[in-house]
Design a protein around this motif. Structure first.
Motif, short mmCIF file in Angstrom:
data_model
loop_
_atom_site.label_atom_id
_atom_site.label_comp_id
_atom_site.label_asym_id
_atom_site.label_seq_id
_atom_site.Cartn_x
_atom_site.Cartn_y
_atom_site.Cartn_z
N GLN A 169 34.70 36.29 45.24
CA GLN A 169 34.02 35.79 46.29
C GLN A 169 34.54 34.66 46.81
N ARG A 170 35.33 33.72 46.18
CA ARG A 170 36.03 32.60 46.45
C ARG A 170 37.29 32.98 47.41
N LEU A 171 37.95 33.88 47.22
CA LEU A 171 39.18 34.28 48.02
C LEU A 171 38.66 35.33 48.78
N GLY A 172 37.61 35.85 48.85
CA GLY A 172 37.27 36.79 49.93
C GLY A 172 37.96 38.23 49.73
N ARG A 173 38.32 38.73 48.43
CA ARG A 173 38.96 39.96 48.22
C ARG A 173 38.46 40.30 46.89
N VAL A 174 38.14 41.72 46.69
CA VAL A 174 37.72 42.22 45.29
C VAL A 174 38.63 42.15 44.39
N ASP A 175 39.78 42.27 44.59
CA ASP A 175 40.71 42.37 43.55
C ASP A 175 41.53 40.87 43.50
N ALA A 176 40.85 39.85 43.81
CA ALA A 176 41.62 38.49 43.80
C ALA A 176 42.27 38.25 42.64
N TYR A 177 41.72 38.22 41.58
CA TYR A 177 42.24 38.11 40.31
C TYR A 177 43.45 38.63 39.92
N PHE A 178 43.55 40.01 40.33
CA PHE A 178 44.76 40.75 39.82
C PHE A 178 45.78 40.64 40.96
N HIS A 179 45.56 40.19 42.23
CA HIS A 179 46.31 39.89 43.34
C HIS A 179 46.92 38.70 42.96
N ILE A 180 46.33 37.60 42.54
CA ILE A 180 46.78 36.39 42.02
C ILE A 180 47.91 36.62 40.93
N GLN A 181 47.54 37.33 39.92
CA GLN A 181 48.45 37.41 38.86
C GLN A 181 49.85 38.05 39.23
N SER A 182 49.70 39.22 40.14
CA SER A 182 50.84 39.98 40.43
C SER A 182 51.75 39.32 41.39
N THR A 183 51.26 38.58 42.57
CA THR A 183 51.80 38.06 43.63
C THR A 183 52.18 36.61 43.33
N THR A 184 51.60 35.73 42.42
CA THR A 184 52.15 34.43 42.36
C THR A 184 52.44 34.11 40.88
N TRP A 185 51.69 34.55 39.94
CA TRP A 185 52.16 34.48 38.33
C TRP A 185 53.05 35.43 37.90
N LYS A 186 53.21 36.48 38.75
CA LYS A 186 54.14 37.68 38.29
C LYS A 186 53.74 38.39 37.02
N ILE A 187 52.52 38.43 36.68
CA ILE A 187 52.14 39.06 35.81
C ILE A 187 51.12 40.36 35.75
N GLY A 188 51.38 41.12 35.15
CA GLY A 188 50.55 42.51 35.26
C GLY A 188 50.50 43.41 34.24
N PHE A 189 49.83 44.51 34.20
CA PHE A 189 50.00 45.43 33.07
C PHE A 189 50.59 46.74 33.63
N ASP A 190 51.86 46.90 33.14
CA ASP A 190 52.49 47.98 33.41
C ASP A 190 52.96 49.04 32.46
N GLY A 191 52.09 48.94 31.36
CA GLY A 191 51.98 50.01 30.37
C GLY A 191 53.14 49.74 29.41
N GLY A 192 53.65 48.73 29.50
CA GLY A 192 54.93 48.55 28.59
C GLY A 192 56.28 48.50 29.11
N VAL A 193 56.26 48.95 30.28
CA VAL A 193 57.66 49.21 30.95
C VAL A 193 58.54 47.74 30.71
N ASP A 194 58.10 46.55 31.27
CA ASP A 194 59.01 45.49 31.11
C ASP A 194 59.26 45.17 29.69
N THR A 195 58.21 45.43 28.62
CA THR A 195 58.20 44.94 27.41
C THR A 195 59.33 45.70 26.76
N PHE A 196 59.35 47.13 26.81
CA PHE A 196 60.50 48.05 26.24
C PHE A 196 61.84 47.77 26.92
#
Length: 416
Positions: free
Chosen positions: A275-302
């Motif tokens: 609601q604050r940022l005006g998009r439903v996926d705001a949290y995941f958008h912030i994580q992926s675009t600014t903090w560079k964190i997301g769930f990739d199923g372990g690709v980066d970890t392995f």
């Protein structure tokens, strides 16, 4: 099962015997046998605080030992001991939120006039409690943050003990607390981080589930959803347990309510950011675009794991690799030994989230701190060992924890 409130007090978690030979088809109910080293009766549970006192004392002493070692070496290195605990890395973000609130947008400027990352991905419970303590006490924000963390550590130790007693015995409960206190990353339990607060909510939620106190479990899980994104693992545990109870027609409407309450805190915060940022996926958008964190199923970890095997990397990378491998083995033991479903679901989901999250490979050992349930097979095995064996093992682990906590605080230049 009757929907009578008395029915909901029958334990959901069966004591973990040496053979773990309970039948999962029969549910998780069990007798609460009153033995000198076993789970207390319902009458005895009213005296739970005195019973938990040795575990709480052990926790305080073990963590104090780690802090004393850190204080000695920080003094020799000329570093400020208290700043190491409350004014580094994520601690600064939580303090900033407690003092100034959340950002209004993704475009933010730091005190130095340079663009900085948005603080919206940090969940609100910990900074909210910090601000509350600072408002009603003379403590500054950093000191209030430590107060919240340390009090939550006691609450977490108490809850962990309660889970250990419910699943096995008082001895196992005590050992479970001691093992959690001497994890390699246990130093963060005394820092201005969210690990202790989240662990306390997890422990008491699981205990409520094991006791079939559905409404308590649902409310605690709702609150946990405001503390960390990994609350999704706890939500899964409550949800699966509730679904099983509903399918078996146990406890009437209470499992339904618990399952509905469990995700509301987590989803509510995501909705607020949206609601604050005006998009439903705001949290995941912030994580992926600014903090560079997301769930990739372990690709980066392995991918990083392969580098650990072939190149020289910092010590924290090796530590995280070892801890993730041990966690995988312990999850398998939880499944094979047929621990109660909420414990297995929480542990497995938490491990999947830890391995499946990209970036910050060095911090994955810290991410696993709230997964205290993984220590149950170790605590059970130690409980059967001789006293001198238990003392030697815990003594060695305490030394390793103190040494590694000092390394993370004084040598390692990134978040622990």
């Amino acid at each position: 099962m009757s929907a009578d409130p008395a029915a909901s007090t029958k334990p959901l978690g069966e004591p973990a015997s040496a053979a773990h030979s309970h039948d999962p088809a029969a549910g998780w109910s069990s007798p609460a046998a009153a033995t000198a080293d076993g789970p207390p009766t319902d009458a005895g549970s009213r005296r739970r605080l005195p019973a938990a006192a040795p575990a709480l004392l052990a926790y305080v002493l073990l963590r104090a030992a780690g802090l004393i070692v850190l204080w000695i070496f920080s003094h020799r290195a000329g570093a400020d001991f208290w700043s190491l605990l409350h004014s580094r890395y994520d601690s600064l973000w939580y303090a900033q939120i407690a003092d100034q609130g959340y950002d209004q947008s993704l475009d933010n400027v730091g005190p130095d006039g340079k663009p900085r990352l948005p603080n919206l991905p940090f969940f609100p419970l910990y900074p909210g409690l910090t601000a509350g303590v600072a408002a009603v006490t003379p403590f500054s924000i950093p000191v209030a943050a430590l107060v919240v963390s340390w009090v939550a550590g006691i609450a977490a130790a108490w809850g962990i003990y309660a889970v250990g007693v419910q699943l096995a015995s008082r001895r196992v409960g005590l050992l479970l607390v001691a093992l959690w206190a001497v994890l390699p990353h246990a130093v963060v339990q005394n820092m201005a981080y969210t690990e202790t607060l989240f662990t306390a909510l997890v422990a008491w939620t699981l205990y409520a589930l094991l006791r079939r106190r559905w409404l308590t479990a649902g409310v605690l899980c709702l609150v946990a959803g405001f503390s960390r994104p990994t609350a999704s693992a706890l939500i899964a545990a409550v949800g699966v347990a509730a679904l099983v109870a509903v399918a078996r027609r146990q406890d009437g409407w209470r499992p339904w309510v618990a399952g509905l309450l469990a995700p509301l805190g987590y989803l509510g915060y995501l909705a607020w950011i949206g609601q604050r940022l005006g998009r439903v996926d705001a949290y995941f958008h912030i994580q992926s675009t600014t903090w560079k964190i997301g769930f990739d199923g372990g690709v980066d970890t392995f991918a990083t794991f392969r580098q650990v095997l072939t190149k020289a990397v910092p010590l924290s990378f090796y530590t995280s690799t070892l801890l993730m491998a041990l966690a995988a083995v312990l999850v398998v033991l939880l499944v094979l030994d047929r621990y109660p479903l909420p414990v297995v679901v929480y542990s497995l989901t938490f491990l999947v989230l830890t391995v499946g999250t990209e970036e910050y490979y060095w911090a994955k050992g810290r991410y696993l701190v709230p997964a205290f349930t993984l220590l149950l097979p170790v605590a059970l095995a130690l409980g059967k060992a001789r006293l001198r064996t238990r003392i030697l093992v815990l003594g060695l682990l305490a030394l390793i924890s103190a040494w590694y906590g000092t390394y993370l605080s004084l040598i390692w230049t990134y978040s622990p």
